[in-house]
Design a protein around this motif. Structure first.
Motif, short mmCIF file in Angstrom:
data_model
loop_
_atom_site.label_atom_id
_atom_site.label_comp_id
_atom_site.label_asym_id
_atom_site.label_seq_id
_atom_site.Cartn_x
_atom_site.Cartn_y
_atom_site.Cartn_z
N LYS A 29 36.00 50.80 39.00
CA LYS A 29 35.14 49.90 38.04
C LYS A 29 34.99 50.60 36.89
O LYS A 29 35.11 50.19 35.64
N LEU A 84 22.52 41.96 33.63
CA LEU A 84 23.99 42.87 33.66
C LEU A 84 25.01 42.42 32.93
O LEU A 84 25.66 43.18 32.09
N VAL A 129 23.25 50.60 38.39
CA VAL A 129 23.40 49.68 39.44
C VAL A 129 23.33 50.22 40.78
O VAL A 129 23.12 49.31 41.86
N SER A 167 28.73 50.70 29.55
CA SER A 167 28.84 49.89 30.53
C SER A 167 29.38 50.58 31.72
O SER A 167 29.22 50.10 32.61
N HIS A 194 27.76 50.60 35.07
CA HIS A 194 28.29 49.50 36.43
C HIS A 194 28.89 50.53 37.34
O HIS A 194 28.99 50.14 38.56
N THR A 241 31.60 43.24 38.62
CA THR A 241 30.66 44.27 39.33
C THR A 241 29.36 43.52 39.93
O THR A 241 29.24 44.16 41.10
N TYR A 253 20.18 39.02 38.61
CA TYR A 253 21.45 39.64 37.81
C TYR A 253 21.45 39.49 36.57
O TYR A 253 22.51 40.08 35.95
N ALA A 286 32.01 42.71 34.08
CA ALA A 286 30.60 42.57 34.50
C ALA A 286 30.42 41.78 35.59
O ALA A 286 29.74 42.11 36.58
#
Lengths: 697, 150, 304
Positions: A347, A237, A257, A248, A252, A310, A234, A307
Motif C-alpha cells: 500500500k 480516511l 491505521v 497518505s 495508510h 486501504t 471510516y 484510500a
C-alpha cells in the motif's frame, strides 16, 4: 541491548526537533535529520528484532511517569515479537516514505515543517507500539492523532485540507472516547493496574465476569474503528487524501491505521475470551471491506481508490482478528498481522506510485485526465504494477499469502465457532464475502492500473483546472468533490459511461505540446524507494509466510503461543488458495478486458446498474447520512450552546463585571476627589471607629 | 508624688488639643491655618508625653518632647517653604486648588471658590474693624466685606 | 455608663456642637451673630464642664494655675481653628503654646517650657510674617471664610476625642487608683543596688541581673531618672537642666545627633525649595514694571 528500545522513538524525535528548530537554516536539507533519524530507528529495530528471536521478550522502565494515589503508570517499554515486528515495519516504510518525500515535497515552502511532523509521527507510532501499558499507549495514540491532524492539514491554507484534517481529528476523538472509557473501566476492575502484563493475563482474565470483558473488548474495538477506519468511523480516511501523498502513504501503510489493528492484536488474549466480540469484529470488518471495495470500484481519483482500498484491506485485517475464536485464535492473529505487514509494503508502494503519477501530472490525480502513462513513467508503471499484483493477491506476491491466510483463518473459524457458541454460518458468510471482496479488490486495482498506464496516451493540459501552476504542489486532489460539483454531473456521466472519453477535456484542444513540465518520470530519489518497496511487495510474502519466519517471530509475544488452548497445525487450505487466486486473476482479467483499451463495456454496465453505480460513485451517501444526522445534531447542540453562552453566560459575566465598575465609578470614584483633607478625615474617622469598636465590644 | 489622677489631667488636655487640632486640620482651607492646626496636635502630644514622663519618674517623656520639638521645627521650615512655593504657583493659600490627584474625569469639587455661590454680603464679624484712614490708601481693590461698617 | 462617662459624652457633644457652630460656613455664607454666640456659649460651657474631670493638683495656687492653663490651652485651640483671619489664628496658637508651656512648668518640665516658648515663638513669628506677606496682601481671602466639610471634620475629631476619653475613664474608674504597669523607681541608688526593687520581690524567683530587672537596667539608666522629692538631699540638689542634659547626652546621644542632622537637612531643604532658581535681576524687574506681560509671564515661569 534491550535498553536500546528507547532509541527507536528517540531518533525520529531528535530528527524532528532538529528539523523543526534548525529548519530555518537547513531549508532544503531539512529531510536529512529526519531520514537519518528514522533510518537509525529502523536499524535499532532490526537489532531488537534479532534480540527477541534470540533472547525472548523483555520490559524496560524508562522512568516513573504517573505516580498519583492508586494510579501508577511507569513509562515502560516492552520488547516482544509483536512490538519488534511493528517497529521494523513502521520504521522501514517510514524511512522509504521520507526519502520519497524529500523528492516529492521538494520546493514546498514549509519543507522543514513537513519533515518535523513526519519525524514526530514516527515517534508517536513507535512509542505506541513500544509502550507496555494502556495509558502510555493512549498517550501515543493521541500523539498519532495529533500528527495526522497536522499532516493531513499540512496545506492548511486550502479549505478542503483544513476540513479534512478537522474531520480526521474529530472522528478520531469519537474513537478515543471509547478507548478512554475502556481504560477507566480496566483500571477499576484489573486491580488498579493498566500494564499489559497485568491485564492480558489468562489467570486475571478468568476472574473477570464475561459481560465486563465483552464491554471492554467492544470499547477497545470502538477505539480501533476510528483509528483503523472501520464502519462506522471510516469516513475520515478517504478525506485524509487532502494531505501530501507521502503523508497518505505513511498514514495508510505504516503509522496511523495500523494502530487500531495493533491494539486489537495486542489485546487478543482478552478478545479471545469473548467470542461475541470476535464475531462482531469479523462482521464489521467484512462489511467495511465490502463497502469500501464497492465504493472504490467507481472512484475516479487515483488516490481515493487507494484510500478505499486501504479501508477495505483493513476490513480484511479485522476479519482475520475476528476469526480468532477458540483454537483458531493464534492463527487468526498471525494472519491479521501478516496481512498488516505485507499490506504496509504494497500500500505504501501504491500510494507513493500514485504520488509519483501526481508529481508527473503536475498535481492532477483524476484518472479521467490522463491515460496510457506506461511509456512516459516506466519505473512508476512497473512499481505500480508490482503493488497492484500484490494487492490483487496474485500468487507468490505478498498479498497472495497474507490474504490466503486470512481466508484460511475464516474458513477454520467457521468450523470452530459453534464450539464457542457462535453460529458457524456467520463466519461462512464472512468467508464468502471476503472472497467476493477479493474479486472486487483485484478488479478496482486493475481498473486503476490499466486506466492510468494503458490505453492511448493522454496528459492533462497545463491549464487544467486541477493542475497547479507552479512546481509546488500546494493543491492535491480534490477531484472526487469536484466530480460531483464542477463537472457536468455524475448522473450524466453514468449514463454516458466513463470508459472511453470520460469527459471532453480541455487538454484536447489546440496546443498539444504536452512535453512541458508534465509527463516526466520522477527523479531517482522518488523511484528508488518505489523499487525497494516493489521488491518487498513481490517477495515479502514468500520470504516470511510459508517459511514460518513471521509466525515464529510473532508468537514470541507473551501469551500468543498458548492462545486459544491447543495449537492447531498450520493447514494449508488449498480450497481457499485456489478460490482466492482465482478471484484475483478473474478481477484483474475483467479489468483488463474493460480498461486496457477503450471499451464500451463499462459504460453499458454502469447504465444498466444505474442506481448502484450512482450510490457507489457517491460513496453510498454515507457522508451525507452522517451530515444529516450526527453533524446536524451537533450543529444544533452547538447553536444552542452558543446561544446560551452568548445571551446567558455572557450577560452574567458582564453583570458580574458591571458591579465593581459601577461601585468604582459611581460610589468610590467620587471619593477620590484629590482633596487631601477628605483623605485625612477618612483616616481620622477610621481610627475613631476602630478605637470605639475596641473599647465598646 | 504624681499619681494617676494628675496624669489624667494632662492626658485630658492633651487629647483635647489633639482633637481640636485635627478638626482644624480637616476643616480649614488655609494652608497656614492647617499648618498651625498640625502644630497644635503636636502640642497635645507633647503635653501627654510630659505627663507620662512625670508619672513614670524619668526623663524619657521630656526627651521625647524635645525630639518632637526638633521635628516640628524641621516640619515648620519645610512646610513653610512648600507653602511659599505653592503660593507662587497659584497666588493663593487655598488647599482646594491642589486637587490634581483626584480621579480622572472627576469634576472639580463644588467648594472651589470660583464655582461656589457668591457669599451673602452682609457686614458681620468677618469684616475688619473700621480704622481711621491714615496716609494714602493702598491701591488694592477692596472686597465688599471690607467696606467700613455703617 | 457611669456618671463620668455621661458627663464626658455631654462635654464632647457640647464642645463639638459649639466648635461646629463657630467654624466657618461650608459655602462661605456668613453666620449670624446668634449662631456664633450660641457656639461660643456651648464651647465655654463644655470647657467649664471639662474642668470637672480635673483632679486638684494640690494647694490653691497650683490648682488655679493648672485650671487657667488647661482651659486657656483648649479654649485658645478652639479659637485658633475657628478664626476667620489667619493672623488671629496664629495669635491664638501662640496662646496655646504659652498655656502648654505653663502646663509643662506645672509638670516640672521647666526647661521644656522655656524651650517650647523659644522655639515656637520663633516659628510663630515666622508664620505670622508669612501670613501677612502672603495672605493679607489682598485682603481677607474667600477660602478663609469657607470651611471644608465642617460637620464631618468635627464629627471625626470629636469622635476620636470621645474614644480617648472613654478609654481614660475606663482605666481610671474601676479601682479609682491606677498603678502604673512599670513600677516607679524611686531613686538611682535603689536601682543600682544588686537587690531587686521591692515591687519585684513578690513576682517570683528572679535571678539578679536577669529578667525584668535586667531589662529595666539596660533600658533605664540612672541618668534617666527624674529627681524625686523623696530622694536624699544630694540627689535633690542636681539642677534640672543639668539632669536633662545628662540624660540627653548619655542615654539619648544618638537620637540627639540624628535630630540635629534632621534639622540641618530641613534647613538645607527649605532653602533649596524656597529660593527661586534664577534670581530676578534689576533689568528684569524694570521689564516687569514696564508692563511687558509676555516677559513677565516668562519670568514667572522661570522663577517657579
Amino acid at each position: 541491548m534491550i535498553s536500546l528500545a528507547v532509541l527507536v522513538p528517540l531518533f525520529p524525535l531528535l530528527g524532528a526537533l532538529v528539523a523543526a528548530i534548525g529548519g530555518k537554516w537547513l531549508k532544503g536539507l531539512s529531510h536529512w535529520p529526519v531520514i537519518v533519524g528514522i533510518g537509525a530507528a529502523f536499524f535499532v529495530s532490526l537489532l531488537l528484532y534479532n534480540s527477541v528471536d534470540r533472547l525472548g521478550d523483555s520490559r524496560v522502565v524508562i522512568f516513573n511517569w504517573i505516580d498519583a494515589g492508586d494510579l501508577h503508570v511507569p513509562f515502560q517499554f516492552r520488547i516482544d515479537g509483536l512490538t519488534t515486528m511493528m517497529l521494523t515495519m513502521v520504521t522501514f516504510v517510514a524511512t522509504l516514505v521520507a526519502i520519497f518525500a524529500s523528492g516529492y515535497m521538494h520546493g514546498d515552502p514549509a519543507y522543514p515543517r513537513f519533515f518535523a511532523l513526519v519525524g514526530l509521527f514516527v515517534f508517536s507510532m513507535t512509542g505506541l507500539v513500544l509502550s507496555n501499558n494502556y495509558v502510555l499507549t493512549y498517550a501515543f495514540w493521541e500523539g498519532v492523532g495529533v500528527c495526522s491532524y497536522l499532516l493531513v492539514g499540512f496545506w492548511h491554507a486550502k479549505p478542503a485540507a483544513a476540513a479534512a484534517a478537522k474531520k480526521a481529528f474529530l472522528v478520531n476523538r469519537v474513537g478515543d472516547f471509547g478507548f478512554a472509557i475502556a481504560i477507566f473501566w480496566m483500571w477499576t476492575i484489573f486491580g488498579h493496574s493498566l500494564s499489559y502484563d497485568d491485564v492480558l493475563n489468562e489467570r486475571t482474565l478468568e476472574t473477570i465476569p464475561h459481560g465486563t470483558r465483552l464491554g471492554i473488548a467492544l470499547l477497545l474495538f470502538w477505539a480501533a474503528t476510528a483509528k483503523s477506519a472501520q464502519i462506522p468511523l471510516y469516513v475520515w480516511l478517504p478525506d485524509a487524501m487532502e494531505g501530501p501523498t507521502p503523508v497518505s502513504a505513511l498514514i495508510h501503510a505504516a503509522t496511523m491505521v495500523t494502530a487500531g489493528v495493533y491494539l486489537i492484536a495486542r489485546s487478543s488474549l482478552l478478545f479471545v475470551t469473548v467470542p461475541g466480540a470476535q464475531a462482531t469484529i469479523a462482521v464489521v470488518g467484512c462489511l467495511t471491506a465490502l463497502l469500501a471495495a464497492l465504493i472504490a470500484l467507481t472512484q475516479t481519483d487515483l488516490k481515493r481508490v487507494m484510500a478505499y482500498s486501504t479501508v477495505s484491506q483493513l476490513g480484511y485485517m479485522f476479519m482475520a482478528l475476528g476469526a480468532g475464536v477458540g483454537s483458531v485464535a493464534k492463527f487468526a492473529v498471525v494472519a491479521a498481522m501478516f496481512h498488516l505487514f505485507t499490506h504496509a509494503f504494497f500500500k505504501a508502494l501504491l500510494f507513493l506510485a500514485s504520488g509519483s503519477v501526481m508529481h508527473a501530472m503536475g498535481g492532477v490525480i483524476d484518472m479521467r485526465r490522463f491515460r496510457g502513462l506506461r511509456h512516459r513513467l516506466p519505473y512508476t508503471h512497473l512499481t505500480f504494477l508490482c503493488g497492484g499484483l500484490a494487492l490483487s493477491g496474485i500468487p507468490i506476491t505478498a498479498g497472495f499469502f497474507s490474504k490466503d491466510e486470512i481466508l484460511a483463518a475464516l474458513n477454520m473459524a467457521a468450523h470452530e465457532a459453534p464450539r464457542v457458541g457462535i453460529p458457524g454460518w456467520i463466519y461462512g458468510l464472512v468467508y464468502w464475502t471476503a472472497l467476493f471482496t477479493a474479486l472486487l479488490t483485484a478488479f478496482y486495482t486493475g481498473r486503476a492500473y490499466f486506466w492510468t498506464f494503458w490505453g492511448p496516451e493522454r496528459l492533462p493540459g497545463p491549464d487544467d483546472p486541477e493542475a497547479t501552476p507552479s512546481e509546488t504542489q500546494v493543491q492535491s486532489s480534490t477531484v472526487a468533490h469536484h466530480v460531483s460539483t464542477e463537472l457536468p454531473s455524475a448522473d450524466a456521466q453514468a449514463a454516458h459511461g466513463i470508459s472511453e472519453e470520460p469527459v471532453a477535456h480541455a487538454d484536447d484542444h489546440g496546443h498539444g505540446d504536452h512535453d512541458s513540465h508534465f509527463g516526466q518520470e520522477s527523479p531517482p530519489i522518488m523511484w528508488v524507494p518505489l523499487a525497494i518497496l516493489a521488491g518487498f511487495a513481490l517477495l515479502a510474502g514468500l520470504a516470511f509466510g510459508p517459511t514460518g519466519i513471521f509466525e515464529k517471530h510473532l508468537v514470541r509475544t507473551p501469551g500468543f503461543e498458548e492462545m486459544g488452548g491447543h495449537a492447531v497445525a498450520h493447514a494449508f487450505d488449498w480450497a481457499s488458495v485456489l478460490l482466492g487466486s482465482a478471484a484475483g486473476v478473474l478481477g484483474l482479467g475483467l479489468a483488463y478486458l474493460f480498461y486496457a483499451s477503450p471499451s464500451p463495456l463499462p459504460a453499458r454496465i454502469a447504465a444498466n446498474l444505474g442506481g448502484l453505480y450512482r450510490a457507489s460513485l457517491n460513496k453510498f451517501y454515507i457522508d451525507e447520512f452522517y451530515d444529516a444526522t450526527v453533524v446536524r445534531f451537533t450543529w444544533l447542540a452547538a447553536a444552542i450552546s452558543r446561544a446560551v453562552d452568548e445571551y446567558v453566560v455572557h450577560n452574567l459575566v458582564l453583570s458580574v463585571a458591571w458591579l465593581p465598575r459601577f461601585v468604582g465609578r459611581r460610589v468610590l470614584g467620587p471619593l477620590q476627589n484629590g482633596l487631601m483633607q477628605y483623605y485625612a478625615a477618612a483616616t481620622a474617622l477610621g481610627v475613631a471607629c476602630l478605637l470605639l469598636i475596641l473599647l465598646l465590644f | 508624688m504624681f499619681p494617676f489622677d494628675l496624669l489624667a489631667n494632662y492626658l485630658i488636655v492633651g487629647a483635647a488639643l489633639m482633637a481640636i487640632g485635627m478638626v482644624g486640620f480637616l476643616a480649614r482651607r488655609n494652608l497656614i491655618v492647617m499648618f498651625l492646626s498640625a502644630e497644635m496636635m503636636l502640642q497635645g502630644v507633647a503635653v501627654t508625653l510630659v505627663g507620662f514622663g512625670r508619672f513614670h519618674g524619668n526623663w524619657t517623656g521630656q526627651v521625647f518632647t524635645i525630639i518632637i520639638l526638633t521635628v516640628a521645627a524641621s516640619e515648620a521650615a519645610i512646610a513653610l517653604a512648600l507653602v511659599l512655593v505653592l503660593f507662587k504657583r497659584r497666588s493663593s493659600l487655598d488647599v482646594s486648588l491642589w486637587n490634581d490627584l483626584r480621579e480622572p474625569g472627576l469634576p472639580l469639587s463644588v467648594e472651589n471658590p470660583d464655582e461656589a455661590e457668591a457669599p451673602e454680603i452682609v457686614p458681620g464679624p468677618e469684616s475688619y474693624p473700621h480704622l481711621t484712614v491714615a496716609g494714602i490708601e493702598p491701591p488694592h481693590p477692596r472686597q465688599p466685606w471690607e467696606r467700613p461698617r455703617d | 455608663m457611669n456618671r463620668d462617662q455621661w458627663l464626658a459624652t455631654c462635654v464632647i457633644f457640647l464642645g463639638g456642637l459649639g466648635t461646629w457652630l463657630l467654624l466657618p460656613h461650608k459655602h462661605g455664607k456668613i453666620k449670624a451673630r446668634l449662631t456664633q454666640g450660641c457656639g461660643a456659649a456651648l464651647s465655654i460651657l463644655a470647657l467649664l464642664l471639662l474642668s470637672a474631670f480635673y483632679t486638684s493638683p494640690g494647694p490653691f495656687l497650683p490648682n488655679v494655675f493648672f485650671w487657667v492653663f488647661a482651659t486657656s490651652a483648649v479654649g485658645s485651640g478652639i479659637l485658633t481653628i475657628t478664626s476667620r483671619n489667619p493672623v488671629y489664628s496664629a495669635l491664638w496658637f501662640a496662646s496655646v503654646v504659652l498655656s502648654t508651656s505653663g502646663l509643662f512648668l506645672l509638670a516640672g518640665a521647666s526647661f521644656l517650657a522655656a524651650g517650647t516658648i523659644i522655639v515656637y515663638a520663633g516659628a510663630i513669628i515666622v508664620t505670622f510674617l508669612f501670613v501677612i506677606m502672603l495672605a493679607q496682601s489682598e485682603g481677607q481671602a474667600l477660602y478663609d471664610r469657607m470651611a471644608r466639610a465642617p460637620g464631618a471634620a468635627t464629627l471625626s475629631g470629636f469622635a476620636l476625642l470621645w474614644a480617648v476619653f472613654y478609654a481614660l475613664l475606663m482605666v481610671r474608674s474601676p479601682g479609682g487608683d491606677f498603678k502604673p504597669v512599670v513600677p516607679r523607681l524611686t531613686s538611682a541608688s535603689e536601682f543600682v543596688k544588686p537587690t531587686l526593687p521591692g515591687n519585684f520581690k513578690n513576682s517570683g524567683p528572679v535571678l539578679p541581673g536577669s529578667g525584668p530587672a535586667f531589662v529595666l537596667a539596660s533600658a533605664i539608666r540612672p541618668t534617666a531618672l527624674l529627681a524625686d522629692d523623696r530622694a536624699p538631699a544630694p540627689k535633690k540638689s542636681v539642677p534640672h537642666v543639668a539632669a536633662l542634659g545628662a540624660t540627653l547626652f548619655t542615654d539619648h546621644l544618638i537620637a540627639v545627633e540624628v535630630a540635629g542632622t534632621l534639622l540641618f537637612i530641613a534647613l538645607v531643604g527649605a532653602i533649596s525649595m524656597a529660593t527661586p532658581r534664577t534670581p530676578i535681576r534689576p533689568v528684569d524687574r524694570e521689564a516687569i514694571s514696564a508692563g511687558d506681560p509676555a516677559q513677565a509671564r516668562a519670568l514667572a515661569n522661570m522663577t517657579n
